[in-house]
Design a protein around this motif. Structure first.
Motif, mmCIF file in Angstrom:
data_model
loop_
_atom_site.group_PDB
_atom_site.id
_atom_site.type_symbol
_atom_site.label_atom_id
_atom_site.label_comp_id
_atom_site.label_asym_id
_atom_site.label_seq_id
_atom_site.Cartn_x
_atom_site.Cartn_y
_atom_site.Cartn_z
ATOM 1 N N GLU A 148 -0.128 -0.012 -5.824
ATOM 2 C CA GLU A 148 1.331 -0.022 -5.750
ATOM 3 C C GLU A 148 1.879 -1.441 -5.947
ATOM 4 N N LEU A 149 1.233 -2.416 -5.324
ATOM 5 C CA LEU A 149 1.667 -3.810 -5.459
ATOM 6 C C LEU A 149 1.497 -4.305 -6.890
ATOM 7 N N ARG A 150 0.414 -3.898 -7.562
ATOM 8 C CA ARG A 150 0.215 -4.301 -8.967
ATOM 9 C C ARG A 150 1.362 -3.801 -9.834
ATOM 10 N N ARG A 151 1.822 -2.578 -9.574
ATOM 11 C CA ARG A 151 2.954 -2.042 -10.339
ATOM 12 C C ARG A 151 4.210 -2.891 -10.115
ATOM 13 N N GLN A 152 4.467 -3.268 -8.870
ATOM 14 C CA GLN A 152 5.641 -4.103 -8.556
ATOM 15 C C GLN A 152 5.535 -5.469 -9.228
ATOM 16 N N ILE A 180 3.358 -10.362 -4.428
ATOM 17 C CA ILE A 180 2.206 -11.229 -4.709
ATOM 18 C C ILE A 180 1.612 -11.759 -3.413
ATOM 19 N N ARG A 181 2.473 -12.160 -2.488
ATOM 20 C CA ARG A 181 1.960 -12.660 -1.202
ATOM 21 C C ARG A 181 1.163 -11.576 -0.478
ATOM 22 N N GLU A 182 1.693 -10.351 -0.460
ATOM 23 C CA GLU A 182 0.976 -9.257 0.204
ATOM 24 C C GLU A 182 -0.305 -8.908 -0.539
ATOM 25 N N TYR A 183 -0.245 -8.945 -1.877
ATOM 26 C CA TYR A 183 -1.432 -8.633 -2.683
ATOM 27 C C TYR A 183 -2.586 -9.568 -2.323
ATOM 28 N N TYR A 184 -2.298 -10.871 -2.309
ATOM 29 C CA TYR A 184 -3.364 -11.836 -2.020
ATOM 30 C C TYR A 184 -3.777 -11.837 -0.548
ATOM 31 N N ASN A 185 -2.922 -11.328 0.323
ATOM 32 C CA ASN A 185 -3.309 -11.175 1.719
ATOM 33 C C ASN A 185 -4.268 -9.990 1.881
ATOM 34 N N LEU A 186 -4.041 -8.918 1.099
ATOM 35 C CA LEU A 186 -4.840 -7.702 1.240
ATOM 36 C C LEU A 186 -6.127 -7.693 0.429
ATOM 37 N N VAL A 187 -6.173 -8.429 -0.671
ATOM 38 C CA VAL A 187 -7.297 -8.289 -1.602
ATOM 39 C C VAL A 187 -8.642 -8.641 -0.967
ATOM 40 N N SER A 201 2.347 -10.324 -13.966
ATOM 41 C CA SER A 201 1.016 -9.700 -13.942
ATOM 42 C C SER A 201 -0.115 -10.704 -14.139
ATOM 43 N N GLY A 202 0.171 -11.883 -14.663
ATOM 44 C CA GLY A 202 -0.857 -12.908 -14.825
ATOM 45 C C GLY A 202 -1.466 -13.352 -13.513
#
Length: 193
Positions: A89-93, A129-136, A100-101
Motif C-alpha cells: 500500500e505504501l509503495r502505491r502511495q 516514505i518514512r513509514e516504509y523505511y520504518n517497516l521494511v 518511486s526511486g
C-alpha cells in the motif's frame, strides 16, 4: 590633524584555489534502514512501534481461527502478511507522489543529480516514505522468522520437501495478494473469509 600620519595598506588574504564543497541540501533523506531485528519467541521485536496494534490483531486472528477451525497463523506469519500488505500500500502511495526511486533498489542512482535536492526534500516530507523505511526492516525480521519456522517443520516432517522455501515464499506472496489487509486490527475479519 591626520595630514602627516603614515598610511598603512593591508592586503586581503588570497582566496583558496579549490572552492569549498557545496553544502549538503537541507533534508537529505538517508537510506539507512538499520539492522534487521530478531524475532523473539514471545512478543515482538525490539523497537517495533506497532507492537500493541499487532498484538491485538494477532489475538483476534487466533480466536477466529480456533472458532472456525482454521489452521492458525504463527506470530511471524501473521506479521509478515500484514506488514507485507502495508508495504504494498505504501509503495502505491510513493509511486503516486512520484518518488518511486526511493523504494527501488539503487533507484537513487537513476535520479539526475540536478533533481536530487528537490526530490530529497519531497521524500523527507512524505509520510509514506518514512513509514516504509520504518517497516521494511521489520518485514525482513518477520519473513526470516516465518521461513525458520517452515524449515523447522520441514526438518521434523517424515517426508521433507526439497523446495520448502520456494513453496513458503509463494504461499506468503499469495496471502498478501489474495487477502490484502494492511491493518492488524482488521486482519481477523479478512482472515475468516
Amino acid at each position: 590633524m591626520f595630514k602627516d600620519a603614515p598610511v598603512r595598506r593591508y592586503r586581503s588574504p588570497r582566496l583558496p584555489l579549490v572552492p569549498p564543497p557545496p553544502p549538503t541540501p537541507i533534508g537529505t533523506y538517508t537510506y539507512n534502514v538499520g539492522e534487521t531485528p530478531i524475532m523473539p519467541d514471545q512478543g515482538w521485536p525490539e523497537g517495533f512501534i506497532y507492537a500493541r496494534q499487532f498484538d491485538h490483531g494477532y489475538l483476534h486472528a487466533q480466536a477466529v481461527a480456533r472458532k472456525n477451525k482454521i489452521t492458525p497463523l504463527s506470530r511471524a506469519h501473521f506479521s509478515a502478511w500484514v506488514v507485507g500488505c502495508r508495504l504494498r500500500e505504501l509503495r502505491r502511495q510513493i509511486d503516486a507522489a512520484g518518488l518511486s526511486g526511493y523504494v527501488i533498489p539503487a533507484g537513487r542512482d537513476r535520479i539526475p543529480l540536478e533533481d536530487i535536492a528537490d526530490i530529497d526534500r519531497k521524500a523527507c516530507a512524505c509520510a509514506a516514505i518514512r513509514e516504509y523505511y520504518n517497516l521494511v526492516r521489520f518485514e525482513r525480521c518477520f519473513v526470516t522468522a516465518y521461513l525458520a519456522e517452515v524449515q523447522a517443520q520441514n526438518d521434523r516432517s517424515a517426508h521433507p520437501q526439497a523446495m520448502w522455501r520456494q513453496i513458503a515464499e509463494h504461499g506468503l506472496r499469495s496471502l498478501v495478494k489474495q487477502k490484502h489487509c494492511s491493518s492488524p486490527n482488521e486482519a481477523y475479519k479478512v482472515y475468516k473469509k
